[in-house]
Write a protein that holds these residues in place. Sequence first.
Motif, PDB file in Angstrom:
ATOM      1  N   ASP A   4       0.811  -1.214   0.000  1.00 25.13           N
ATOM      2  CA  ASP A   4       0.000   0.000   0.000  1.00 25.13           C
ATOM      3  C   ASP A   4       0.849   1.270   0.000  1.00 25.13           C
ATOM      4  OD1 ASP A   4      -2.402  -1.460   0.107  1.00 25.13           O
ATOM      5  OD2 ASP A   4      -2.219  -1.672   2.278  1.00 25.13           O
ATOM      6  N   LYS A   5       2.108   1.141   0.485  1.00 28.33           N
ATOM      7  CA  LYS A   5       2.963   2.318   0.597  1.00 28.33           C
ATOM      8  C   LYS A   5       4.358   1.993   0.069  1.00 28.33           C
ATOM      9  CE  LYS A   5       0.593   4.035   4.743  1.00 28.33           C
ATOM     10  NZ  LYS A   5       0.764   4.406   6.177  1.00 28.33           N
ATOM     11  N   VAL A   7       8.035   3.800  -0.674  1.00 32.50           N
ATOM     12  CA  VAL A   7       8.872   4.979  -0.444  1.00 32.50           C
ATOM     13  C   VAL A   7      10.121   4.854  -1.306  1.00 32.50           C
ATOM     14  CG1 VAL A   7      10.291   6.221   1.238  1.00 32.50           C
ATOM     15  CG2 VAL A   7       8.024   5.388   1.894  1.00 32.50           C
ATOM     16  N   GLY A  29      -1.263   2.369  -5.054  1.00 35.36           N
ATOM     17  CA  GLY A  29      -0.982   2.743  -3.674  1.00 35.36           C
ATOM     18  C   GLY A  29      -0.269   4.070  -3.541  1.00 35.36           C
ATOM     19  N   GLU A  30       0.173   4.384  -2.313  1.00 37.01           N
ATOM     20  CA  GLU A  30       0.875   5.630  -2.043  1.00 37.01           C
ATOM     21  C   GLU A  30       2.325   5.549  -2.534  1.00 37.01           C
ATOM     22  OE1 GLU A  30       0.734   6.937   2.000  1.00 37.01           O
ATOM     23  OE2 GLU A  30      -1.395   6.432   2.238  1.00 37.01           O
ATOM     24  N   ILE A  31       2.790   6.634  -3.142  1.00 38.06           N
ATOM     25  CA  ILE A  31       4.195   6.742  -3.552  1.00 38.06           C
ATOM     26  C   ILE A  31       4.756   8.016  -2.939  1.00 38.06           C
ATOM     27  CG2 ILE A  31       5.830   7.008  -5.446  1.00 38.06           C
ATOM     28  CD1 ILE A  31       3.867   5.587  -7.271  1.00 38.06           C
ATOM     29  N   THR A  32       5.844   7.856  -2.193  1.00 39.31           N
ATOM     30  CA  THR A  32       6.528   9.012  -1.613  1.00 39.31           C
ATOM     31  C   THR A  32       7.975   9.013  -2.082  1.00 39.31           C
ATOM     32  OG1 THR A  32       5.134   8.973   0.378  1.00 39.31           O
ATOM     33  CG2 THR A  32       7.227  10.165   0.520  1.00 39.31           C
ATOM     34  N   ARG A  72      -0.365  11.535  -8.271  1.00 41.34           N
ATOM     35  CA  ARG A  72      -0.416  11.248  -6.830  1.00 41.34           C
ATOM     36  C   ARG A  72       0.936  10.754  -6.311  1.00 41.34           C
ATOM     37  NH1 ARG A  72      -3.245   6.986  -6.247  1.00 41.34           N
ATOM     38  NH2 ARG A  72      -3.479   6.525  -8.466  1.00 41.34           N
ATOM     39  N   ASN A  74       3.892  11.886  -3.921  1.00 41.14           N
ATOM     40  CA  ASN A  74       4.213  12.829  -2.858  1.00 41.14           C
ATOM     41  C   ASN A  74       5.717  13.111  -2.891  1.00 41.14           C
ATOM     42  OD1 ASN A  74       4.146  14.420  -0.546  1.00 41.14           O
ATOM     43  ND2 ASN A  74       4.358  12.654   0.828  1.00 41.14           N
ATOM     44  N   ILE A  99       8.427   7.864   8.244  1.00 39.26           N
ATOM     45  CA  ILE A  99       7.547   7.533   7.123  1.00 39.26           C
ATOM     46  C   ILE A  99       7.566   6.026   6.905  1.00 39.26           C
ATOM     47  CG2 ILE A  99       7.087   7.909   4.669  1.00 39.26           C
ATOM     48  CD1 ILE A  99       8.573  10.583   4.924  1.00 39.26           C
ATOM     49  N   TYR A 101       6.779   2.319   5.200  1.00 39.91           N
ATOM     50  CA  TYR A 101       6.758   1.754   3.848  1.00 39.91           C
ATOM     51  C   TYR A 101       6.400   0.281   3.897  1.00 39.91           C
ATOM     52  CZ  TYR A 101      11.404  -0.256   4.926  1.00 39.91           C
ATOM     53  OH  TYR A 101      12.438  -0.959   5.491  1.00 39.91           O
ATOM     54  N   ASP A 102       5.789  -0.194   2.825  1.00 41.64           N
ATOM     55  CA  ASP A 102       5.643  -1.631   2.610  1.00 41.64           C
ATOM     56  C   ASP A 102       6.803  -2.132   1.744  1.00 41.64           C
ATOM     57  OD1 ASP A 102       3.176  -2.009   4.034  1.00 41.64           O
ATOM     58  OD2 ASP A 102       2.178  -0.956   2.391  1.00 41.64           O
TER      59      ASP A 102
END
Length: 415
Positions: A4-5, A7, A29-32, A72, A74, A99, A101-102
């Motif tokens: 889901d995450k 980094v 999923g989330e990308i930072t 999307r 970050n 932060i 991360y997965d």
Amino acid sequence: MALDKIVIVGTGQGGFQAAASLRQEGYEGEITMIGDEAGLPYQRPPLSKAYMKEANIERIQLRPENFYTQNRINLVDATRVEQIDRAERAVVTSAGDRIAYDHLILATGARNAVTPIKGIHEERVFGLRSMMDADHLRSTLEDAKHVIIIGGGFIGLEFAAVAREMGREVVVLEAASRLMERAVSPEMSSHFERIHCDRGTMLKFGQPVVEVSDEGAYRPCRARLANGDSFDGDFILLAAGVRPNQELAAATGLSTANGIIVNQLLLTSDANISALGDCAAFPDPRTGELIRLESVQAASDHARTIARRLTGKPAAYTALPWFWSDQFDAKLQIAGLPSGADKSFVRKGNGDEYCVYRFAENKLVCVETVNSAREHMTARKLLATGSEPVFWDDLKQVGFELAALMKRQKEMAST
């Protein structure tokens, strides 16, 4: 485990490509992305070439700001990752943020090597790795007349070409016996030596710089060689190679050896962490030996390999490495790696075309070209992983014309 995450540590070409490719491959999923430089991700290769002449920031930015919003992603800039907590799967930043991360992708790149030269930290000694470095160098170059460059590799020679085109006096001090020794054949080194000498660059080989100082007799700084010779200039560019940024990985217990060690899927010794680009030591698809490439193309291909794996489409990294360098009006392009090369054939084409074919045990492993884009592209196709091997005798029969060999191969395959 659901991812889901994700980094990404590093906002250079490889880090950017990892984020972009994840979205292209359907990751939702989330990308930072976290990078220690301020501003949007940008291309580094133009810093020693086009950017040095025109300083157009927009032309080297990889994407405009709205790209990151629309996809999307970050983007956390001007922030350094200080620690990786592998047990809890989180990174800790210089801002004190934690932060989670997965999966973590390390795209930490490389930094300029600092050689053990007395006085190397004098204020008139500069490096060239970031946009800030390039801006400072460009500003300094405007008022300079004499430039000293330590290192005859790609960066040093590209900057030398720009400085000469601007009318500056330039001396390149190379400790090795020839230019670009680690990257090209002796024949190609000689070819570029002629190009630079013809344009008025002074080249000095075979003696390391042992001291720099601000005591030049006629200029603000001086470089002294091991044999006692000295050169005065307005400033010194130190371009003596780079070192992988592997310390963050090593501190958390990941395997390192001239880079963060990864397998053919670009996975580290931790199943939740990948590494790519200049900081990664990976198995050569041809020999299996661990290698590390300082190449934008390798970083981008690594990123695509990781993105496919993380979206359920794993495939080993097998892309053919290729490189380029622009010096004056000569465009050097290299396809393949010269590992084990023991024989070369030189072919001079029309005009300023120049090609060197390199062989290991009579098998073509690398092709170097100058101002011959067609030959370069054909070489990449012939040397691609899985292609039929090309031997000395094969090329000899067609006069060392790659296009002619490819045509013959197609004709034989169709019969």
